[in-house]
Design an enzyme around this catalytic site. Structure first.
Site, PDB file in Angstrom:
ATOM      1  N   ASP A 133      -5.871   0.670   1.464  1.00 59.89           N
ATOM      2  CA  ASP A 133      -5.826   0.419   2.983  1.00 59.89           C
ATOM      3  C   ASP A 133      -7.386  -0.172   3.280  1.00 59.89           C
ATOM      4  O   ASP A 133      -8.218  -0.464   2.528  1.00 59.89           O
ATOM      5  CB  ASP A 133      -5.754   1.787   3.483  1.00 59.89           C
ATOM      6  CG  ASP A 133      -6.650   3.014   3.126  1.00 59.89           C
ATOM      7  OD1 ASP A 133      -7.728   2.545   2.532  1.00 59.89           O
ATOM      8  OD2 ASP A 133      -6.390   4.146   3.635  1.00 59.89           O
ATOM      9  N   LYS A 169       0.660  -1.240   0.102  1.00 62.52           N
ATOM     10  CA  LYS A 169       0.000  -0.036   0.183  1.00 62.52           C
ATOM     11  C   LYS A 169       0.698   1.154  -0.114  1.00 62.52           C
ATOM     12  O   LYS A 169       0.622   2.287  -0.950  1.00 62.52           O
ATOM     13  CB  LYS A 169      -0.777  -0.195   1.043  1.00 62.52           C
ATOM     14  CG  LYS A 169      -2.052   1.114   1.221  1.00 62.52           C
ATOM     15  CD  LYS A 169      -2.067   1.894   2.606  1.00 62.52           C
ATOM     16  CE  LYS A 169      -1.103   2.742   3.003  1.00 62.52           C
ATOM     17  NZ  LYS A 169      -1.554   3.294   3.949  1.00 62.52           N
TER      18      LYS A 169
END
Ligand code: SF4
Length: 214
Positions: free
Chosen positions: A137, A119
């Site tokens: 996320d 991420k």
């Protein structure tokens, strides 16, 4: 989810947030990477509050020589998991002191910094290089599942599936519009469904909100 509905969602988010961009405070790419590492499990607002002070003395990897890990901890101690993050910032600096950050220009290369997850790598590259990737996320994962663009159990699973479903050219902008959307509209608790134009195609609205309000 049909291609037509995905188009509707993307253009709605674009219209809602035409100027969506990161709200993290930074003055150079190195600081942005550090800010993204710090933002895990912590709000951008809190990270910015810390970094408006921290980044005055911490502008590039050379500064780790002056600061050392303990001092980094002291600067960032109001951020969740500050000890681990201070250690990771310190290790990042040790490497970037000897290697130009520009050499880490792909998701895979950034992940060779072992504490940089997929991420963080994607968010960093989407912002700095406009790379067409979508950083997922927990919040982005939740919204994509509410809309049923994906039907997945974890951000990692969403990450694996979503880029195959969405058009590549939509990804980097979508990262920002989705973040604004979960932050201001499709919040974890009490999403603002009454104001949302996606009600007709949102599975969560039909299966949870409508039934709850009956
Ligand atoms: S209808 Fe509600 S749950 Fe669905 S996307 Fe809109 S705000 Fe989120």
């Amino acid at each position: 989810m049909t291609k037509e509905n995905i188009k509707i969602i993307i253009s709605y988010l674009d219209k809602l947030f035409p100027d969506a961009k990161t709200e993290l405070f930074y003055e150079n790419e190195f600081q942005l990477l550090i800010a993204i590492i710090m933002s895990a499990q912590t709000t951008d607002k809190q990270v910015n509050k810390v970094n408006k002070v921290f980044f005055k003395v911490f502008k590039n990897p050379d500064d780790w020589l002056k600061l050392w890990q303990k001092n980094i901890e002291n600067y960032i101690k109001t951020v969740w998991f500050y000890k681990t993050k201070a250690k990771n910032i310190y290790r990042t600096c040790e490497i970037l002191y000897k290697n130009d950050l520009n050499n880490f220009s792909t998701v895979e290369k950034l992940q060779t910094l072992h504490w940089v997850g997929i991420k963080t790598a994607k968010v960093f590259l989407a912002i700095t290089k406009n790379t067409q990737v979508l950083g997922v996320d927990t919040h982005v994962h939740r919204v994509l599942n509410r809309l049923w663009i994906v039907k997945t159990k974890s951000p990692l699973e969403t990450d694996k599936k979503v880029e195959k479903i969405l058009k590549k050219e939509d990804l980097s902008k979508l990262h920002h519009t989705l973040i604004f959307f979960w932050r201001y509209n499709c919040t974890a608790r009490n999403p603002k469904c009454d104001l949302c134009d996606l009600k007709q195609i949102c599975k969560y609205y039909k299966k949870v909100i409508l039934i709850k309000n009956k």
